[in-house]
Design a protein around this motif. Sequence first.
Motif, PDB file in Angstrom:
ATOM      1  N   LYS A  18       0.830  -1.214   0.000  1.00 21.03           N
ATOM      2  CA  LYS A  18       0.000   0.000   0.000  1.00 21.03           C
ATOM      3  C   LYS A  18       0.864   1.264   0.000  1.00 21.03           C
ATOM      4  O   LYS A  18       0.341   2.375  -0.046  1.00 21.03           O
ATOM      5  CB  LYS A  18      -0.886   0.041   1.249  1.00 21.03           C
ATOM      6  CG  LYS A  18      -1.894  -1.103   1.334  1.00 21.03           C
ATOM      7  CD  LYS A  18      -3.152  -0.768   0.573  1.00 21.03           C
ATOM      8  CE  LYS A  18      -4.248  -1.785   0.781  1.00 21.03           C
ATOM      9  NZ  LYS A  18      -5.359  -1.604  -0.144  1.00 21.03           N
ATOM     10  N   ASP A  67      -7.687  -1.716   3.265  1.00 21.20           N
ATOM     11  CA  ASP A  67      -8.380  -1.541   1.985  1.00 21.20           C
ATOM     12  C   ASP A  67      -9.371  -0.377   2.038  1.00 21.20           C
ATOM     13  O   ASP A  67      -9.649   0.255   1.021  1.00 21.20           O
ATOM     14  CB  ASP A  67      -9.091  -2.838   1.577  1.00 21.20           C
ATOM     15  CG  ASP A  67      -8.220  -3.697   0.658  1.00 21.20           C
ATOM     16  OD1 ASP A  67      -7.243  -3.164   0.084  1.00 21.20           O
ATOM     17  OD2 ASP A  67      -8.520  -4.897   0.507  1.00 21.20           O
ATOM     18  N   PRO A  71      -7.408   2.443  -0.516  1.00 17.11           N
ATOM     19  CA  PRO A  71      -7.949   1.422  -1.433  1.00 17.11           C
ATOM     20  C   PRO A  71      -6.972   0.951  -2.516  1.00 17.11           C
ATOM     21  O   PRO A  71      -7.142  -0.137  -3.042  1.00 17.11           O
ATOM     22  CB  PRO A  71      -9.159   2.115  -2.070  1.00 17.11           C
ATOM     23  CG  PRO A  71      -9.459   3.294  -1.208  1.00 17.11           C
ATOM     24  CD  PRO A  71      -8.188   3.691  -0.537  1.00 17.11           C
ATOM     25  N   ASP A  72      -5.935   1.748  -2.814  1.00 13.65           N
ATOM     26  CA  ASP A  72      -5.037   1.356  -3.905  1.00 13.65           C
ATOM     27  C   ASP A  72      -3.651   0.981  -3.421  1.00 13.65           C
ATOM     28  O   ASP A  72      -3.082   1.723  -2.633  1.00 13.65           O
ATOM     29  CB  ASP A  72      -4.901   2.500  -4.911  1.00 13.65           C
ATOM     30  CG  ASP A  72      -5.997   2.417  -5.955  1.00 13.65           C
ATOM     31  OD1 ASP A  72      -6.397   1.292  -6.273  1.00 13.65           O
ATOM     32  OD2 ASP A  72      -6.451   3.480  -6.405  1.00 13.65           O
ATOM     33  N   PRO A  74      -5.776  -2.503  -4.335  1.00 13.71           N
ATOM     34  CA  PRO A  74      -6.690  -3.306  -3.503  1.00 13.71           C
ATOM     35  C   PRO A  74      -6.086  -4.671  -3.172  1.00 13.71           C
ATOM     36  O   PRO A  74      -5.358  -5.235  -3.981  1.00 13.71           O
ATOM     37  CB  PRO A  74      -7.917  -3.469  -4.400  1.00 13.71           C
ATOM     38  CG  PRO A  74      -7.439  -3.259  -5.790  1.00 13.71           C
ATOM     39  CD  PRO A  74      -6.230  -2.385  -5.735  1.00 13.71           C
TER      40      PRO A  74
END
Length: 238
Positions: A18, A67, A71-72, A74
């Motif tokens: 992440k 997440d 979110p990116d 995922p």
Amino acid sequence: MFAVSHPSRAVGKMLELKGIEYEVAKVVPGFHLPQLRLLGFPGGTVPALRLDGRKLQGSVAIRRALDEIRPDPPLVPADPEERRRVEEAEHWGHEVLQEVPRRAIRWGMLRDVDLRTWLNRTTGAPMPRLGARTSGFAVRYFARLSDSTDENVRADLDALPGNLDRVDEMLADGTLALDPPNAATLQILSTVRAISAQTDLRPFTLGHPCTDAARRLFPEYPEPVPSYLPAEWVPAAA
Ligand SMILES: N[C@@H](CCC(=O)N[C@@H](CS)C(=O)NCC(=O)O)C(=O)O
């Protein structure tokens, strides 16, 4: 986290994927409960993560929160069917496979002072040998937590070849993606890595594609965990 905690390794990799920078606070098994309390965590297990003012514990709960917060990329696929498959695999990895190396080592700790000393040294516990000799109460407690009976450990060993075949199949059919790894990959391959770090369990893992994948994903791991199981319970070392 502590060095031998496979779900902590999984969470470390999630944070890397992440792109979230993090600082590791090492806790010492046996002293981890007061340490976690001092850090403000309600539960007694690692991984434990403080992020954006939230205190998160448990590798699956942390994965879901990550997440949500970032979110990116995922950790589960967007397509509902693929997502169901990955989450089902993650659940199996968490509920079934994750306990296998933990239950076995806790069985060993009940019986083997050298194993306790090794673990104390590896995790930076003070006075590792003395601590090993005087930790009878704690090791009985952890063995009870994991139901580390002869029967259960032997049942895990009997099931291990089939479970490793299942992991290989999930790798082959793409449920466990590698590039980039998804939630199930991290949950399951961190456990395969922990299994392959144990002298007694490593022979089970030889020749399995998932072992190589786990070692590539988690190259650093404290090993070899000294032998502690009866020779007749495990395959001969290769
Ligand atoms: N299922 C939990 C397991 C957490 C867990 O049991 N962690 C171990 C280390 S691998 C631990 O903190 N044990 C100490 C205890 O149970 O008190 C997860 O995935 O986070």
